[in-house]
Design an enzyme around this catalytic site. Structure first.
Site, PDB file in Angstrom:
ATOM      1  N   HIS A 142       0.840  -1.206   0.000  1.00 45.94           N
ATOM      2  CA  HIS A 142       0.000   0.000   0.000  1.00 45.94           C
ATOM      3  C   HIS A 142       0.876   1.258   0.000  1.00 45.94           C
ATOM      4  CE1 HIS A 142      -3.335   2.655   1.547  1.00 45.94           C
ATOM      5  NE2 HIS A 142      -2.307   3.264   2.111  1.00 45.94           N
ATOM      6  N   GLU A 143       1.899   1.275   0.855  1.00 43.74           N
ATOM      7  CA  GLU A 143       2.767   2.458   0.930  1.00 43.74           C
ATOM      8  C   GLU A 143       3.570   2.636  -0.357  1.00 43.74           C
ATOM      9  OE1 GLU A 143       2.181   4.491   3.136  1.00 43.74           O
ATOM     10  OE2 GLU A 143       0.988   3.196   4.410  1.00 43.74           O
ATOM     11  N   HIS A 146       1.506   4.392  -2.869  1.00 49.37           N
ATOM     12  CA  HIS A 146       1.539   5.845  -2.684  1.00 49.37           C
ATOM     13  C   HIS A 146       2.765   6.443  -3.382  1.00 49.37           C
ATOM     14  CE1 HIS A 146      -1.875   6.781  -0.216  1.00 49.37           C
ATOM     15  NE2 HIS A 146      -1.503   6.011   0.792  1.00 49.37           N
ATOM     16  N   GLU A 213      -6.465   6.985  -0.454  1.00 48.29           N
ATOM     17  CA  GLU A 213      -6.370   5.733   0.294  1.00 48.29           C
ATOM     18  C   GLU A 213      -7.019   4.583  -0.476  1.00 48.29           C
ATOM     19  OE1 GLU A 213      -4.524   5.138   3.086  1.00 48.29           O
ATOM     20  OE2 GLU A 213      -3.870   7.143   2.532  1.00 48.29           O
TER      21      GLU A 213
END
Length: 299
Positions: A142-143, A146, A213
């Site tokens: 997930h990071e 980003h 998100e």
């Protein structure tokens, strides 16, 4: 994936929202100092953007006293975490980010940096203690999403400008605003600026964060190849957060809350207008919907 129509639409919305933030800052400057104040606010916004661009990673990492780690770390759990981040970055075609650990019990993680070539990811010790290796990979995927989507710069600049608008509004409340002829606008005008400017800036900041998100969850599932693992991690972190565990550093720096995978602030949950994060249940639902697609590709 980078050319996915939904991703492109989200990027366009983000640029629009950043423009709105800058306009709000200029409007607050106009209310405080008339045309001169508006010009000064624009110049100040430009300076803030430059500072954020070049120093975003160092600023945030120092706030949380993050320590850089690598695959050779003495703690096998931390070494495995660093190794997995680097392996997923390689698989996703990303430059290898710097990997950090934060000495904090609350399970959480974030990414920062001005672009993929200057990115850093950080996880708390609490995250590594709470989750198994597969779930940690899901969170760090997930990071890395980003980073891939260049969200890290957008989020930092947004937080900086939103904070500056609040500070400028406080100044207007204390010292009063000026109209275009330099005359005082009085207490009512100052109150309007002091109340509405930071509120509007906060709403824009939250709108950017919540959309990002959802997109990062989807991108993280692609990078880790395991949407169920990320869903499971979010479920565990949310359950832990409901226990009322506080992140003191986040409480001191609330403008950074939207950078974390789960809102680190006390009482900051829910999918309402003023939340920096979508409701975790909705994120899990969206991730589980991706699982059948992954299974179909593997058969």
């Amino acid at each position: 994936f980078a050319h996915d129509p939904e991703t492109m639409r989200n990027h366009l919305r983000t640029f629009t929202l950043l423009a709105v933030l800058t306009a709000l800052f200029m409007g607050a400057g106009y209310a405080v100092g008339g045309p001169t104040g508006m010009v000064l606010a624009l110049a100040f916004a430009g300076v803030m953007n430059l500072v954020s661009y070049w120093n975003a990673d160092r600023i945030v990492l120092s706030m949380y006293r993050a320590v850089e780690v690598g695959p050779d770390h003495a703690d096998p759990r931390i070494a495995g975490y660093a190794r997995d981040v680097l392996q997923m970055a390689d698989s996703a075609g990303l430059p290898r980010p710097r990997v950090y650990i934060i000495d904090q019990d609350q399970p959480n993680a974030f990414a920062t940096g001005r672009d993929p070539a200057h990115a850093a990811v950080a996880a708390t010790r609490g995250l590594l203690a709470l989750l198994d290796r597969r779930e940690v990979r899901g969170v760090m995927g997930h990071e890395l999403a980003h980073v891939k989507h260049r969200d890290t710069l957008t989020m930092t600049v947004t937080a900086t400008i939103a904070g500056a608008i609040s500070a400028l509004a406080s100044f207007a409340f204390l010292f009063g605003g000026r109209d275009e002829n330099g005359r005082p606008t009085g207490l009512i005008g100052a109150l309007v600026v002091a109340l509405l400017a930071p509120l509007a800036a906060g709403l824009v900041q939250m709108a950017i964060s919540r959309g990002r998100e959802y997109e990062a969850d989807r991108g993280g599932a692609e990078i880790s190849g395991d949407p169920e693992a990320l869903a499971s991690a979010l479920r565990k972190i949310e359950a832990y957060a409901k226990g009322g565990y506080v992140n003191p550093d986040a409480e001191r720096n609330p403008a950074t809350a939207h950078m974390f995978i789960i809102n680190p602030l006390a009482g900051g949950r829910g999918d309402n207008l003023f939340s920096t994060h979508p409701a975790t249940a909705k994120r899990i639902e969206a991730l589980m919907a991706l699982a059948p697609r992954r299974a179909d590709r593997e058969t």
